[in-house]
Every structure is written in C-alpha cells, then in structure tokens.
Design a protein around this motif. Structure first.
Motif, PDB file in Angstrom:
ATOM      1  N   SER A 222      -7.959   3.364  11.628  1.00 46.71           N
ATOM      2  CA  SER A 222      -7.619   2.184  12.022  1.00 46.71           C
ATOM      3  C   SER A 222      -8.345   1.240  11.180  1.00 46.71           C
ATOM      4  O   SER A 222      -7.492   0.098  10.741  1.00 46.71           O
ATOM      5  N   SER A 223      -9.499   1.263  11.257  1.00 43.01           N
ATOM      6  CA  SER A 223     -10.227   0.125  10.465  1.00 43.01           C
ATOM      7  C   SER A 223      -9.835  -0.141   9.091  1.00 43.01           C
ATOM      8  O   SER A 223      -9.709  -1.101   8.394  1.00 43.01           O
ATOM      9  N   ALA A 224      -9.777   1.101   8.461  1.00 41.14           N
ATOM     10  CA  ALA A 224      -9.744   1.091   6.807  1.00 41.14           C
ATOM     11  C   ALA A 224      -8.195   0.414   6.616  1.00 41.14           C
ATOM     12  O   ALA A 224      -7.950  -0.328   5.853  1.00 41.14           O
ATOM     13  N   VAL A 225      -7.469   0.953   7.333  1.00 42.59           N
ATOM     14  CA  VAL A 225      -5.809   0.460   7.299  1.00 42.59           C
ATOM     15  C   VAL A 225      -5.587  -0.990   7.557  1.00 42.59           C
ATOM     16  O   VAL A 225      -4.985  -1.673   6.771  1.00 42.59           O
ATOM     17  N   THR A 226      -6.390  -1.436   8.565  1.00 40.89           N
ATOM     18  CA  THR A 226      -6.528  -2.878   8.661  1.00 40.89           C
ATOM     19  C   THR A 226      -6.832  -3.713   7.772  1.00 40.89           C
ATOM     20  O   THR A 226      -6.257  -4.760   7.166  1.00 40.89           O
ATOM     21  N   LYS A 227      -7.973  -3.382   7.045  1.00 39.00           N
ATOM     22  CA  LYS A 227      -8.675  -3.901   6.051  1.00 39.00           C
ATOM     23  C   LYS A 227      -7.668  -4.265   4.752  1.00 39.00           C
ATOM     24  O   LYS A 227      -7.374  -4.989   4.130  1.00 39.00           O
ATOM     25  N   ILE A 228      -6.823  -2.902   4.401  1.00 39.86           N
ATOM     26  CA  ILE A 228      -6.088  -3.004   3.363  1.00 39.86           C
ATOM     27  C   ILE A 228      -4.779  -3.980   3.702  1.00 39.86           C
ATOM     28  O   ILE A 228      -4.190  -4.653   2.962  1.00 39.86           O
ATOM     29  N   LYS A 229      -4.386  -3.551   4.912  1.00 42.56           N
ATOM     30  CA  LYS A 229      -3.170  -4.522   5.229  1.00 42.56           C
ATOM     31  C   LYS A 229      -3.417  -6.299   5.250  1.00 42.56           C
ATOM     32  O   LYS A 229      -2.558  -6.958   4.777  1.00 42.56           O
ATOM     33  N   ILE A 248      -3.325   8.599   8.146  1.00 41.63           N
ATOM     34  CA  ILE A 248      -3.367   7.494   7.291  1.00 41.63           C
ATOM     35  C   ILE A 248      -1.747   7.002   7.184  1.00 41.63           C
ATOM     36  O   ILE A 248      -1.532   5.672   7.614  1.00 41.63           O
ATOM     37  N   ALA A 249      -1.043   7.938   7.051  1.00 39.92           N
ATOM     38  CA  ALA A 249       0.599   7.257   7.054  1.00 39.92           C
ATOM     39  C   ALA A 249       1.123   6.941   8.209  1.00 39.92           C
ATOM     40  O   ALA A 249       1.671   6.012   8.309  1.00 39.92           O
ATOM     41  N   LYS A 250       0.774   7.588   9.461  1.00 41.30           N
ATOM     42  CA  LYS A 250       1.022   7.303  10.651  1.00 41.30           C
ATOM     43  C   LYS A 250       0.431   5.843  11.162  1.00 41.30           C
ATOM     44  O   LYS A 250       1.065   4.808  11.813  1.00 41.30           O
ATOM     45  N   GLU A 251      -0.998   5.494  10.871  1.00 42.72           N
ATOM     46  CA  GLU A 251      -1.566   4.134  11.146  1.00 42.72           C
ATOM     47  C   GLU A 251      -0.976   2.942  10.390  1.00 42.72           C
ATOM     48  O   GLU A 251      -0.769   1.917  10.972  1.00 42.72           O
ATOM     49  N   LEU A 252      -0.400   3.416   9.116  1.00 44.95           N
ATOM     50  CA  LEU A 252       0.130   2.391   8.261  1.00 44.95           C
ATOM     51  C   LEU A 252       1.254   1.694   9.139  1.00 44.95           C
ATOM     52  O   LEU A 252       1.615   0.635   9.220  1.00 44.95           O
ATOM     53  N   ALA A 253       1.930   2.847   9.465  1.00 46.80           N
ATOM     54  CA  ALA A 253       3.360   2.395  10.337  1.00 46.80           C
ATOM     55  C   ALA A 253       3.021   1.681  11.466  1.00 46.80           C
ATOM     56  O   ALA A 253       3.499   0.856  12.000  1.00 46.80           O
ATOM     57  N   LYS A 254       2.008   2.286  12.275  1.00 46.49           N
ATOM     58  CA  LYS A 254       1.729   1.600  13.558  1.00 46.49           C
ATOM     59  C   LYS A 254       1.316   0.351  13.533  1.00 46.49           C
ATOM     60  O   LYS A 254       1.794  -0.680  14.115  1.00 46.49           O
ATOM     61  N   GLN A 255       0.522  -0.301  12.099  1.00 50.10           N
ATOM     62  CA  GLN A 255       0.325  -1.608  12.048  1.00 50.10           C
ATOM     63  C   GLN A 255       1.143  -2.445  11.376  1.00 50.10           C
ATOM     64  O   GLN A 255       0.966  -3.405  11.070  1.00 50.10           O
ATOM     65  N   GLY A 256       2.258  -1.823  11.211  1.00 50.43           N
ATOM     66  CA  GLY A 256       3.590  -2.667  10.433  1.00 50.43           C
ATOM     67  C   GLY A 256       3.600  -2.640   9.056  1.00 50.43           C
ATOM     68  O   GLY A 256       4.064  -3.765   8.784  1.00 50.43           O
ATOM     69  N   ASN A 257       2.918  -1.972   8.468  1.00 43.82           N
ATOM     70  CA  ASN A 257       2.954  -1.887   7.056  1.00 43.82           C
ATOM     71  C   ASN A 257       4.498  -1.631   6.614  1.00 43.82           C
ATOM     72  O   ASN A 257       5.253  -0.938   6.881  1.00 43.82           O
ATOM     73  N   THR A 258       4.800  -2.517   5.510  1.00 46.70           N
ATOM     74  CA  THR A 258       6.239  -2.383   4.847  1.00 46.70           C
ATOM     75  C   THR A 258       5.973  -2.530   3.418  1.00 46.70           C
ATOM     76  O   THR A 258       7.135  -2.121   2.799  1.00 46.70           O
ATOM     77  N   LYS A 259       4.870  -2.327   2.621  1.00 41.19           N
ATOM     78  CA  LYS A 259       4.799  -1.943   1.452  1.00 41.19           C
ATOM     79  C   LYS A 259       5.004  -0.571   0.889  1.00 41.19           C
ATOM     80  O   LYS A 259       4.558   0.525   1.850  1.00 41.19           O
ATOM     81  N   PRO A 260       5.479  -0.171  -0.306  1.00 39.12           N
ATOM     82  CA  PRO A 260       5.560   1.173  -0.499  1.00 39.12           C
ATOM     83  C   PRO A 260       4.377   1.711  -0.706  1.00 39.12           C
ATOM     84  O   PRO A 260       3.322   1.058  -0.719  1.00 39.12           O
ATOM     85  N   ALA A 261       4.254   3.068  -0.337  1.00 43.73           N
ATOM     86  CA  ALA A 261       3.011   4.048  -0.482  1.00 43.73           C
ATOM     87  C   ALA A 261       3.352   5.142  -1.453  1.00 43.73           C
ATOM     88  O   ALA A 261       4.482   5.563  -1.549  1.00 43.73           O
ATOM     89  N   ILE A 262       2.145   5.307  -2.140  1.00 44.26           N
ATOM     90  CA  ILE A 262       2.226   6.548  -3.065  1.00 44.26           C
ATOM     91  C   ILE A 262       1.167   7.401  -2.771  1.00 44.26           C
ATOM     92  O   ILE A 262      -0.004   7.154  -2.421  1.00 44.26           O
ATOM     93  N   THR A 263       1.195   8.866  -2.797  1.00 50.25           N
ATOM     94  CA  THR A 263       0.303   9.854  -2.520  1.00 50.25           C
ATOM     95  C   THR A 263       0.391  10.832  -3.798  1.00 50.25           C
ATOM     96  O   THR A 263       1.246  10.906  -4.326  1.00 50.25           O
ATOM     97  N   THR A 264      -0.680  11.893  -3.531  1.00 51.47           N
ATOM     98  CA  THR A 264      -0.814  12.824  -4.177  1.00 51.47           C
ATOM     99  C   THR A 264       0.068  13.954  -4.241  1.00 51.47           C
ATOM    100  O   THR A 264       0.725  14.145  -3.112  1.00 51.47           O
ATOM    101  N   TYR A 265       0.488  14.688  -5.390  1.00 51.05           N
ATOM    102  CA  TYR A 265       1.353  15.722  -5.276  1.00 51.05           C
ATOM    103  C   TYR A 265       1.216  16.978  -4.037  1.00 51.05           C
ATOM    104  O   TYR A 265       2.222  17.392  -3.683  1.00 51.05           O
ATOM    105  N   VAL A 266      -0.186  16.988  -3.863  1.00 46.70           N
ATOM    106  CA  VAL A 266      -0.520  17.950  -2.563  1.00 46.70           C
ATOM    107  C   VAL A 266       0.021  17.537  -1.556  1.00 46.70           C
ATOM    108  O   VAL A 266       0.535  18.726  -0.595  1.00 46.70           O
ATOM    109  N   ASN A 267       0.451  16.337  -1.265  1.00 48.58           N
ATOM    110  CA  ASN A 267       1.071  16.092   0.099  1.00 48.58           C
ATOM    111  C   ASN A 267       2.613  16.008   0.129  1.00 48.58           C
ATOM    112  O   ASN A 267       3.466  15.853   1.106  1.00 48.58           O
ATOM    113  N   VAL A 268       3.168  16.314  -1.150  1.00 48.88           N
ATOM    114  CA  VAL A 268       4.573  16.240  -1.373  1.00 48.88           C
ATOM    115  C   VAL A 268       5.234  17.663  -0.575  1.00 48.88           C
ATOM    116  O   VAL A 268       5.456  18.613  -1.633  1.00 48.88           O
TER     117      VAL A 268
END
Length: 404
Positions: A222-229, A248-268
């Motif tokens: 949560s701390s890292a997500v808050t700082k980025i947001k 990370i993905a769930k915490e971004l949603a929890k904190q109300g992020n609306t910006k697009p996110a990009i991740t590595t192919y490993v997670n696709v």
C-alpha cells in the motif's frame, strides 16, 4: 579455452590434410559430413519438470521435422539431452560433459536462471555457440558483444532489461506518457526491468520515471502504491512477476487508480487474471507485453510434430512452443552459414540478418546486439476472453512503437 580449442582444431585439420594425401578437411567439433551434434541440459525431473519436459519435447519435435525432411544443408541433427534437475552444480558438470566428452557443436536451449547464472561465463570462455536461454535474467543482455567476448551467446526469449525498455516505449508511444510510475520488486527480475525502463526513458529524453520498490511476495504494498498515485503519473508500470503482481494490481484498484498499467509478459496469463479480476474488474485498464502469437502459420507444423515425440498432449503448451522456437533459431543460423560449418562462421551467420521468431517478431543480432526479443506485441486484460487477455497491438520494435 576458445583459443585452445581453435588451436586444437587447426592441428587436427593439418594432420588430416597430410593423412588425406593433400586433401584438406575442416574439423568442426560435433560436425560430420552428414550430422550436426547439439545438446543441452534441461530439468526433466523434480519441481521444474512440468516446464522442462515440454520444453525438451518442443526441441525434439522441430529437429524431427528437419531430419525427416532431409536435414539442414544435407546434415541431420543429433540432439543430446541431460537432466540437471535445475541444480547449478549439476548444470556445470553437464556442460563440461557435453563440450568435452560428447563434443557437441552448439548448446541449444540452455535452461533455467540458476544453471544459466552458474555457466554463462563458462560458455563465453569456451566460445561454443549457445542459442536460446530459457530465462529472462538480465545477465544475458549485452548491447555490444565483442568478438570472442560473448558474441557466441544468442538470447531469444525476452530478457528483462530489454523488456523494460519496450515498456517505456509503449508508455510514451501508445499512451503519450511523460511521467511514468514504476512499482518494482527488489529482486533480479524487478531490478532488471527498472534498469531497462530507466535506460529507455533516458534514450527518449523527455520521460520522467518515478519508482518505488517492494519486497518480492510482499502482501502489503500500500505504501508504494500511495506514493506512486500521489505523483499523478500518466502510466503505471508493474515491474514484478507472478508472486507480487496480484498484490500490486489489486492495491492500485483499492486506492482508486484510473491510469493504465503495463506489466511484463510473464504476467500475461489466465491465472493472473483469475487472481485479480474481482478486485480490478473495470476500475482501470491493464496491458501486458507478449512475444508469442499462437495464430502464426508455423503453429500447424508445431502441433503436428510435437505429437510425434511425446505421448502427452503438448500441442497447446507454451513451454513446448518455446523449445520449438529455440530449435528454429539454431537451424536458421545453420542455413545462413557461408563456407564450412565452424563456430566462427556460425556466429557470423547469426549476425548476418534479422531472424524471424516462428511465433513472433524479428531478432537482430548484428553488431554484437544480444538483447533477447526486440519486438513485442501488447495484450489487454479482457474478462470476456477465454484466456483473460485479448490482442491490442501487433509486434513492434522500439522505433516503430515510438513512431521513429
């Protein structure tokens, strides 16, 4: 070692020239007039067997297709495999056996981060052509491999520093981002990705990167997500693999992020979507790199021949597909050789022109570039898709992504 082997081969050539009454014969380790011997060590037992077994099957399937069609340039391929159990010490011992006892011409499909890490310097010292590494480790990334100093290393699978560069290109070229927020894991994968992200931002020149690190596998991010947001970034890059991506993905949603996110192919992967879909849903869009396209025409050959080498059904197995890719890149290099099949001529052939991934984009090894996959496509998380992802943009390299 490379110089010693070269001197030994030169001596053998001279000896055979005298023995053949003036007829000079080239001596290349593992090469006869009718065969080429290659090998690798792959974990086909233990915890990584579900990856290693289909990977090996993909290599065998491709070589079987080549051999039954007459070989490559008149030579069939003899493939030797050893099980290293994903153990670095065993991996080193197997490499020694393959090179000095079995005398293979090349290593095709070097497997696993621990084994690659333990043997990469050995491969470079020996100088043996080494095509495809089943790992994304950043130690493979080299922008200018000098002759005799790593030019024998040919990574094909995406390596994290290069993928990080491509992520930055997508952020700028597709999403018009001038300020990128990165949440990365404090492990090799995360640190390699952030290195590439920052490198490409510097190359572009007008992109700012704000980054926060988290521990791999951390439950509270949560701390890292808050700082980025709070930085009001244009795009978020999730630079962490399976163990941390969902948090990370769930915490971004929890904190109300609306910006697009990009991740590595490993997670696709469908399992990653299943892990986050109830939390993320339609709160924000997630994109991920991809390097394999299962709709390519080569898929028909793969599915046909992989059934010939295994009683298990690997026709839809991604690891088997990567084994097929490894073998394809090796054979393409052989086809492009000018003159006798020697290590030096083979390395030159691999650098001659870009090589097309049968299931993906081109890789250019010219000028000492050892970057792994240089063209990736972009997928978008799609809950209506059976795989959880749908194609968004086709294969592009960095210049094309940026419109250069």
């Amino acid at each position: 070692m490379r110089k010693k082997i070269a001197l030994l081969l030169a001596s053998l050539t001279l000896t055979m020239a005298f023995a053949g009454c003036g007829k000079t014969e080239e001596a290349a380790q593992g090469v006869t007039e009718t065969t080429i011997k290659v090998g690798n060590s792959v974990s086909t037992s233990g915890a990584f067997a579900p990856v290693g077994v289909p990977f090996k099957a993909g290599i065998e399937a491709y070589f079987k297709m080549i051999n039954e069609s007459g070989g490559v340039n008149g030579r069939t391929i003899e493939y030797i495999h050893q099980d290293d159990e994903f153990n670095p010490e065993k991996g080193k011992a197997v490499l020694d056996k393959l090179v000095n006892d079995d005398k293979v011409f090349a290593i095709v499909g070097h497997f696993g981060t621990p084994v690659v890490g333990a043997t990469l310097d050995d491969l470079k010292e020996i100088g043996i052509p080494s095509v495809y590494f089943a790992t994304g480790t950043g130690i493979l990334y080299n922008e200018n491999a000098a002759k005799g100093e790593g030019d024998n290393i040919f990574p094909v699978q995406p390596v994290y520093p290069m993928e990080g560069r491509i992520m930055t290109a997508w952020a700028k070229g597709e999403f018009k981002a001038n300020k990128i927020g990165v949440i990365y894991t404090n492990d090799d994968a995360g640190k390699d990705l952030i290195k590439g992200i920052e490198t490409e931002a510097k190359n572009i020149g007008d992109v700012e990167v704000i980054s926060e690190q988290v521990a791999p596998g951390a439950e509270d991010v949560s701390s890292a997500v808050t700082k980025i947001k709070n930085e009001d970034v244009d795009v978020v890059i999730i630079a962490g693999i399976q163990g941390t991506f969902p948090q990370i993905a769930k915490e971004l949603a929890k904190q109300g992020n609306t910006k697009p996110a990009i991740t590595t192919y490993v997670n696709v992967d469908k399992t990653m979507v299943e892990a986050i879909k109830s939390d993320v849903a339609d709160k924000y869009e997630i994109y991920g790199n991809a390097w394999v396209d299962v709709t390519k025409p080569a898929m028909a050959d793969f599915q046909k021949w992989v059934k010939e080498v295994s009683t298990e059904d690997f026709s839809g197995n991604a690891y088997a597909m990567t084994g097929w890719i490894a073998a394809d890149f090796f054979v393409t290099g052989v086809k492009n050789v000018d003159g006798e099949l020697t290590w030096e001529n083979y390395i030159a052939a691999m650098e001659k022109e870009p090589i097309e991934n049968p299931f993906g984009g081109n890789i250019d090894f010219s000028g000492g570039k050892r970057l792994g996959t240089q063209e990736m496509s972009l997928a978008k998380m799609d809950l209506s898709s059976p795989t959880g992802w749908s194609p968004y943009i086709g294969f592009k390299n960095i210049d094309a992504i940026l419109g250069n």
